[in-house]
Structures are given as structure tokens and as C-alpha cells.
Write a protein that holds these residues in place. Sequence first.
Motif, PDB file in Angstrom:
ATOM      1  N   GLN A  18     -31.294 -45.379  59.188  1.00 52.38           N
ATOM      2  CA  GLN A  18     -33.017 -44.768  59.947  1.00 52.38           C
ATOM      3  C   GLN A  18     -33.966 -45.295  58.910  1.00 52.38           C
ATOM      4  O   GLN A  18     -34.132 -46.767  60.129  1.00 52.38           O
ATOM      5  N   LEU A  19     -34.048 -46.275  58.318  1.00 53.08           N
ATOM      6  CA  LEU A  19     -35.356 -46.681  57.553  1.00 53.08           C
ATOM      7  C   LEU A  19     -34.942 -48.600  57.422  1.00 53.08           C
ATOM      8  O   LEU A  19     -35.924 -49.460  58.458  1.00 53.08           O
ATOM      9  N   GLU A  21     -33.436 -49.576  60.283  1.00 52.36           N
ATOM     10  CA  GLU A  21     -33.284 -49.734  61.915  1.00 52.36           C
ATOM     11  C   GLU A  21     -35.096 -49.966  62.073  1.00 52.36           C
ATOM     12  O   GLU A  21     -35.788 -51.098  62.875  1.00 52.36           O
ATOM     13  N   ALA A  22     -36.275 -48.886  61.130  1.00 50.25           N
ATOM     14  CA  ALA A  22     -37.433 -49.057  61.644  1.00 50.25           C
ATOM     15  C   ALA A  22     -37.777 -50.613  61.207  1.00 50.25           C
ATOM     16  O   ALA A  22     -38.702 -50.808  61.685  1.00 50.25           O
ATOM     17  N   GLU A  24     -36.353 -53.425  60.835  1.00 55.06           N
ATOM     18  CA  GLU A  24     -35.254 -54.555  61.181  1.00 55.06           C
ATOM     19  C   GLU A  24     -34.823 -55.469  60.632  1.00 55.06           C
ATOM     20  O   GLU A  24     -35.028 -56.408  60.448  1.00 55.06           O
ATOM     21  N   VAL A  25     -34.243 -54.949  58.965  1.00 51.44           N
ATOM     22  CA  VAL A  25     -33.417 -55.380  58.605  1.00 51.44           C
ATOM     23  C   VAL A  25     -31.958 -55.021  58.708  1.00 51.44           C
ATOM     24  O   VAL A  25     -31.702 -53.668  58.864  1.00 51.44           O
ATOM     25  N   SER A  26     -31.161 -55.231  57.599  1.00 55.92           N
ATOM     26  CA  SER A  26     -29.426 -54.316  57.577  1.00 55.92           C
ATOM     27  C   SER A  26     -29.873 -53.049  56.152  1.00 55.92           C
ATOM     28  O   SER A  26     -30.894 -53.131  55.441  1.00 55.92           O
ATOM     29  N   THR A  29     -29.769 -54.045  52.880  1.00 54.69           N
ATOM     30  CA  THR A  29     -31.025 -54.708  52.780  1.00 54.69           C
ATOM     31  C   THR A  29     -31.434 -54.065  52.286  1.00 54.69           C
ATOM     32  O   THR A  29     -32.119 -54.102  50.895  1.00 54.69           O
TER      33      THR A  29
ATOM     34  N   PRO B   4     -38.169 -42.914  61.698  1.00 52.31           N
ATOM     35  CA  PRO B   4     -39.318 -43.398  61.418  1.00 52.31           C
ATOM     36  C   PRO B   4     -39.391 -44.167  62.513  1.00 52.31           C
ATOM     37  O   PRO B   4     -39.210 -45.437  62.416  1.00 52.31           O
ATOM     38  N   THR B   5     -38.248 -44.144  63.281  1.00 47.57           N
ATOM     39  CA  THR B   5     -38.453 -45.254  64.577  1.00 47.57           C
ATOM     40  C   THR B   5     -37.758 -44.510  65.591  1.00 47.57           C
ATOM     41  O   THR B   5     -37.049 -43.895  65.676  1.00 47.57           O
ATOM     42  N   THR B   8     -34.046 -46.248  67.723  1.00 46.33           N
ATOM     43  CA  THR B   8     -33.392 -46.842  66.693  1.00 46.33           C
ATOM     44  C   THR B   8     -31.922 -47.388  67.735  1.00 46.33           C
ATOM     45  O   THR B   8     -31.799 -47.784  68.745  1.00 46.33           O
ATOM     46  N   GLY B   9     -31.289 -48.626  66.466  1.00 48.16           N
ATOM     47  CA  GLY B   9     -30.117 -49.590  67.189  1.00 48.16           C
ATOM     48  C   GLY B   9     -30.522 -50.187  68.037  1.00 48.16           C
ATOM     49  O   GLY B   9     -29.907 -51.399  68.688  1.00 48.16           O
ATOM     50  N   TRP B  11     -32.097 -53.465  66.790  1.00 47.75           N
ATOM     51  CA  TRP B  11     -31.790 -54.347  65.553  1.00 47.75           C
ATOM     52  C   TRP B  11     -30.585 -55.059  66.341  1.00 47.75           C
ATOM     53  O   TRP B  11     -30.047 -55.534  65.875  1.00 47.75           O
ATOM     54  N   THR B  12     -30.227 -53.500  65.441  1.00 51.55           N
ATOM     55  CA  THR B  12     -28.849 -53.978  65.337  1.00 51.55           C
ATOM     56  C   THR B  12     -27.663 -54.022  66.492  1.00 51.55           C
ATOM     57  O   THR B  12     -27.175 -55.012  66.005  1.00 51.55           O
ATOM     58  N   ASP B  77     -31.886 -60.025  59.029  1.00 51.03           N
ATOM     59  CA  ASP B  77     -33.436 -60.152  57.898  1.00 51.03           C
ATOM     60  C   ASP B  77     -33.300 -61.357  57.062  1.00 51.03           C
ATOM     61  O   ASP B  77     -32.415 -61.960  56.943  1.00 51.03           O
ATOM     62  N   MET B  79     -32.274 -61.281  53.758  1.00 53.20           N
ATOM     63  CA  MET B  79     -32.522 -60.946  52.640  1.00 53.20           C
ATOM     64  C   MET B  79     -30.907 -62.111  52.691  1.00 53.20           C
ATOM     65  O   MET B  79     -30.145 -62.235  52.571  1.00 53.20           O
ATOM     66  N   GLN B  80     -30.629 -61.538  54.471  1.00 58.45           N
ATOM     67  CA  GLN B  80     -29.382 -61.810  54.751  1.00 58.45           C
ATOM     68  C   GLN B  80     -29.199 -63.869  54.915  1.00 58.45           C
ATOM     69  O   GLN B  80     -28.534 -64.455  54.531  1.00 58.45           O
TER      70      GLN B  80
END
Lengths: 62, 140
Positions: A18-19, A21-22, A24-26, A29, B4-5, B8-9, B11-12, B77, B79-80
Motif C-alpha cells: 500500500q505504501l 503504491e502511494a 509510486e515505487v515498487s 524499494t 495511504p492512497t 491503488t494499483g 502505478w503498478t 522507480d 531504485m529500479q
Amino acid sequence: MKNRLKILRAERDWTQAQLAEALEVSRQTVNAIETGKFDPSLPLAFKVARVFELSIEEIFQD
Amino acid sequence: MNTPTNETGKWTSRLKQNTLRLGYWTAAWVVSMALAAFGPTFIWQSDTLPNLLAILVNLGFGIGWIIANKHNLRGLDEMQQKIQLEATALSLSVGVVAGLSYELLEDAHLIGFQPEISHLVLLMSLSYAFGLFTGNRRYR
């Protein structure tokens, strides 16, 4: 760089996914930041602070 | 539970779409490469026009693949992106150093066969894969 990410996340009962996604990282990460293996950039640190509604200094310490 | 958002989903799913698009372009490029390489032998018997068309199509798909790869990298992101950067740097460095040494060996007649570009591509692919593996392991 140390941080309180894991504690803050646990306090809010959020999962790493969830964090992630909020922010916008994997999820990988988020995990790497929590374990101190990866230091986020300043823009990402600001994003973390915004999500937790705290200042950067309250989350990240030198 | 307060999440927190509310997106959801998003970005993924965008990341998945980018990866899928890259996969399609890669497949198209590989197939067109095979067609350009084996077509003259098995399909159109070395005619100039089909050869030229096959090479142009392959080049077109290659350009598409480059754009899709760039788009995919931008969607990752930070790190990737760092893992990708380090793996690419390793692959490029190994490719340049080993490629030139390979050529020198051939010039000095120390190897008994002609160096092929495919050997270099294979070496670069392996070093890139190794870079990705070690990068992902480091941040696991």
C-alpha cells in the motif's frame, strides 16, 4: 541514513504494498528503504513525508 | 484501515503496461531479425528487394524497441532505475573492453577463428543479466 518508515507504517497498519503504491515505487524499494539498504532521493523523501503528513526530519535521521 | 492512497494499483498497472509493450516490441524485433537473417536462405533466395524490405522492417522494429525501452525505464522507480543503470554500465564496459581485446587477439592472429558480433552480443547480454541479478540481490 536511518529512518522510521517501518514504525510509522506499522502505526498506521499499512502494508508495504500500500505504501509502495502511494509513493509510486515498487514494494522492493519500500523494503530496501526500511532496511536502510537504499537511501531515497530528496523528491522521494518529500513524497514519503507528505504521505505520512510529517516533516522529513521526523522520518529520516542521519 | 485507512489506506495511504486512493489510486491503488495505478502505478503498478502502468508499469505492467510498459513492460508488456516492451515485450511486444522485443518479440517483433527478434522475429523480424530472424526473418532478415534466414529469409534470404529459406524464403526469397537472396533477392535484393525482399532483403532490403526485411532489413528496413527490422530497423523499424528496432527503433520501436529503443523507444519502448526508454519509456519503460522512465516508468521505473528510482531504485529500479539505479539497478538498471548499473547493469547497463557493466554490460557496456564489458562489451567495449572485451570486444576490443577480442579484435586485438584476432589482429595478432592469436585466435584461429573470425570474431563474430553475436559473441559480443551474447557476452553483453550475460553481463547485463549478471548486473541485474546482483543489483536486485543487493537491495532485496
